[in-house]
Design a protein around this motif. Structure first.
Motif, mmCIF file in Angstrom:
data_model
loop_
_atom_site.group_PDB
_atom_site.id
_atom_site.type_symbol
_atom_site.label_atom_id
_atom_site.label_comp_id
_atom_site.label_asym_id
_atom_site.label_seq_id
_atom_site.Cartn_x
_atom_site.Cartn_y
_atom_site.Cartn_z
ATOM 1 N N LEU A 129 13.895 29.712 -11.125
ATOM 2 C CA LEU A 129 13.335 29.082 -12.323
ATOM 3 C C LEU A 129 13.298 30.055 -13.497
ATOM 4 C CD1 LEU A 129 12.048 26.674 -13.727
ATOM 5 C CD2 LEU A 129 9.834 27.435 -12.825
ATOM 6 N N GLY A 130 12.875 31.280 -13.248
ATOM 7 C CA GLY A 130 12.814 32.274 -14.319
ATOM 8 C C GLY A 130 14.175 32.584 -14.906
ATOM 9 N N ARG A 131 15.197 32.727 -14.050
ATOM 10 C CA ARG A 131 16.551 33.014 -14.550
ATOM 11 C C ARG A 131 17.147 31.781 -15.230
ATOM 12 N NH1 ARG A 131 13.807 36.423 -14.617
ATOM 13 N NH2 ARG A 131 12.741 35.467 -12.923
ATOM 14 N N TYR A 132 16.785 30.589 -14.744
ATOM 15 C CA TYR A 132 17.210 29.355 -15.409
ATOM 16 C C TYR A 132 16.679 29.339 -16.844
ATOM 17 C CZ TYR A 132 16.830 24.500 -16.906
ATOM 18 O OH TYR A 132 16.874 23.350 -17.654
ATOM 19 N N LYS A 133 15.406 29.661 -17.016
ATOM 20 C CA LYS A 133 14.798 29.671 -18.352
ATOM 21 C C LYS A 133 15.454 30.724 -19.246
ATOM 22 C CE LYS A 133 10.235 27.911 -17.106
ATOM 23 N NZ LYS A 133 8.798 28.231 -17.033
ATOM 24 N N LEU A 134 15.775 31.878 -18.680
ATOM 25 C CA LEU A 134 16.440 32.937 -19.432
ATOM 26 C C LEU A 134 17.809 32.478 -19.923
ATOM 27 C CD1 LEU A 134 16.629 35.905 -20.406
ATOM 28 C CD2 LEU A 134 17.508 36.468 -18.116
ATOM 29 N N VAL A 135 18.590 31.909 -19.029
ATOM 30 C CA VAL A 135 19.943 31.449 -19.383
ATOM 31 C C VAL A 135 19.866 30.295 -20.380
ATOM 32 C CG1 VAL A 135 22.022 30.340 -18.455
ATOM 33 C CG2 VAL A 135 20.983 32.254 -17.234
ATOM 34 N N LYS A 136 18.983 29.349 -20.124
ATOM 35 C CA LYS A 136 18.841 28.203 -21.032
ATOM 36 C C LYS A 136 18.381 28.655 -22.412
ATOM 37 C CE LYS A 136 16.546 23.798 -21.551
ATOM 38 N NZ LYS A 136 17.212 22.574 -21.355
ATOM 39 N N GLY A 137 17.478 29.615 -22.466
ATOM 40 C CA GLY A 137 16.996 30.148 -23.740
ATOM 41 C C GLY A 137 18.086 30.826 -24.549
ATOM 42 N N ARG A 138 19.141 31.255 -23.864
ATOM 43 C CA ARG A 138 20.281 31.879 -24.534
ATOM 44 C C ARG A 138 21.395 30.867 -24.814
ATOM 45 N NH1 ARG A 138 20.736 37.652 -23.540
ATOM 46 N NH2 ARG A 138 22.979 37.370 -23.217
ATOM 47 N N GLY A 139 21.098 29.579 -24.570
ATOM 48 C CA GLY A 139 22.067 28.517 -24.854
ATOM 49 C C GLY A 139 23.040 28.227 -23.736
ATOM 50 N N GLY A 140 22.788 28.773 -22.537
ATOM 51 C CA GLY A 140 23.696 28.575 -21.412
ATOM 52 C C GLY A 140 23.167 27.597 -20.386
ATOM 53 N N ARG A 141 23.921 27.496 -19.297
ATOM 54 C CA ARG A 141 23.545 26.609 -18.191
ATOM 55 C C ARG A 141 23.562 27.382 -16.882
ATOM 56 N NH1 ARG A 141 27.568 22.039 -17.770
ATOM 57 N NH2 ARG A 141 26.232 21.490 -16.031
ATOM 58 N N MET A 142 22.722 26.982 -15.966
ATOM 59 C CA MET A 142 22.742 27.500 -14.606
ATOM 60 C C MET A 142 22.977 26.331 -13.667
ATOM 61 S SD MET A 142 19.792 29.296 -12.269
ATOM 62 C CE MET A 142 19.914 30.961 -12.866
ATOM 63 N N VAL A 143 23.898 26.514 -12.729
ATOM 64 C CA VAL A 143 24.169 25.496 -11.718
ATOM 65 C C VAL A 143 24.098 26.148 -10.344
ATOM 66 C CG1 VAL A 143 25.584 24.098 -13.283
ATOM 67 C CG2 VAL A 143 26.681 25.807 -11.806
ATOM 68 N N VAL A 144 23.903 25.325 -9.326
ATOM 69 C CA VAL A 144 23.775 25.797 -7.954
ATOM 70 C C VAL A 144 24.884 25.163 -7.123
ATOM 71 C CG1 VAL A 144 22.256 25.839 -5.922
ATOM 72 C CG2 VAL A 144 21.270 25.990 -8.217
ATOM 73 N N CYS A 145 25.440 25.946 -6.187
ATOM 74 C CA CYS A 145 26.455 25.369 -5.302
ATOM 75 C C CYS A 145 26.261 25.848 -3.872
ATOM 76 C CB CYS A 145 27.858 25.697 -5.801
ATOM 77 S SG CYS A 145 28.307 27.430 -5.724
ATOM 78 N N ASP A 146 26.859 25.096 -2.963
ATOM 79 C CA ASP A 146 26.918 25.457 -1.536
ATOM 80 C C ASP A 146 25.562 25.633 -0.869
ATOM 81 O OD1 ASP A 146 29.711 25.476 -1.194
ATOM 82 O OD2 ASP A 146 29.861 27.521 -1.980
ATOM 83 N N ALA A 147 24.558 24.914 -1.304
ATOM 84 C CA ALA A 147 23.218 25.067 -0.717
ATOM 85 C C ALA A 147 23.118 24.295 0.599
ATOM 86 C CB ALA A 147 22.155 24.574 -1.689
ATOM 87 N N HIS A 148 22.509 24.934 1.605
ATOM 88 C CA HIS A 148 22.248 24.274 2.877
ATOM 89 C C HIS A 148 21.166 23.213 2.681
ATOM 90 C CE1 HIS A 148 24.592 27.011 5.404
ATOM 91 N NE2 HIS A 148 24.183 27.974 4.584
ATOM 92 N N ASP A 149 21.107 22.279 3.603
ATOM 93 C CA ASP A 149 20.151 21.171 3.487
ATOM 94 C C ASP A 149 18.698 21.637 3.375
ATOM 95 O OD1 ASP A 149 22.161 19.281 3.504
ATOM 96 O OD2 ASP A 149 21.984 18.845 5.657
ATOM 97 N N ASN A 150 18.320 22.672 4.148
ATOM 98 C CA ASN A 150 16.923 23.130 4.083
ATOM 99 C C ASN A 150 16.596 23.739 2.721
ATOM 100 O OD1 ASN A 150 18.577 25.366 4.646
ATOM 101 N ND2 ASN A 150 16.964 26.448 5.736
ATOM 102 N N VAL A 151 17.561 24.399 2.095
ATOM 103 C CA VAL A 151 17.353 24.973 0.767
ATOM 104 C C VAL A 151 17.353 23.857 -0.288
ATOM 105 C CG1 VAL A 151 18.290 26.557 -0.964
ATOM 106 C CG2 VAL A 151 18.283 27.211 1.447
#
Length: 117
Positions: free
Chosen positions: A65-87
């Motif tokens: 969440l913190g890195r998402y806010k940092l990237v978004k605040g700089r005008g970028g996007r964060m995406v997630v890939c390959d996450a296991h079901d429990n995650v």
């Protein structure tokens, strides 16, 4: 189990690959490495690859969440890939599933960011 962090930059995207367990013991390492790479590099976006992440707790969610806010605040996007079901379930329960985009592979995540390697 420990945690390994691999960072790779492709064009303006930082790819972060996590292997092991992201918990209160390892959260600070990930936080520092990601922030350093984001602030020093010329990256606008982040792909968080979780294929080899076996476990994550609320401390890990805080890092994301913190890195998402940092990237978004700089005008970028964060995406997630390959996450296991429990995650994925942890992301769903926390509500982060609503603000982050999830992809099956790194390639599809890069395509979702409209970045071709």
């Amino acid at each position: 189990m420990s945690l390994q962090v691999e960072l790779e930059q492709q064009r303006n995207v930082l790819i972060v690959r996590l292997r092991g367990e992201l918990d209160h013991h390892t959260a600070d390492i990930v936080r520092f490495k990601m922030e350093d790479a984001i602030l020093r590099g010329r990256c606008d976006h982040v792909v968080l690859s979780l294929r080899d992440l076996q476990f994550m707790d609320s401390s890990g969610l805080g890092v994301v969440l913190g890195r998402y806010k940092l990237v978004k605040g700089r005008g970028g996007r964060m995406v997630v890939c390959d996450a296991h079901d429990n995650v994925k379930r942890l992301f769903e329960l926390s509500g982060l599933y609503k603000i982050l985009s999830f992809y099956d592979t790194e390639r599809s995540a890069l395509a979702g960011l409209e970045v071709v390697s």
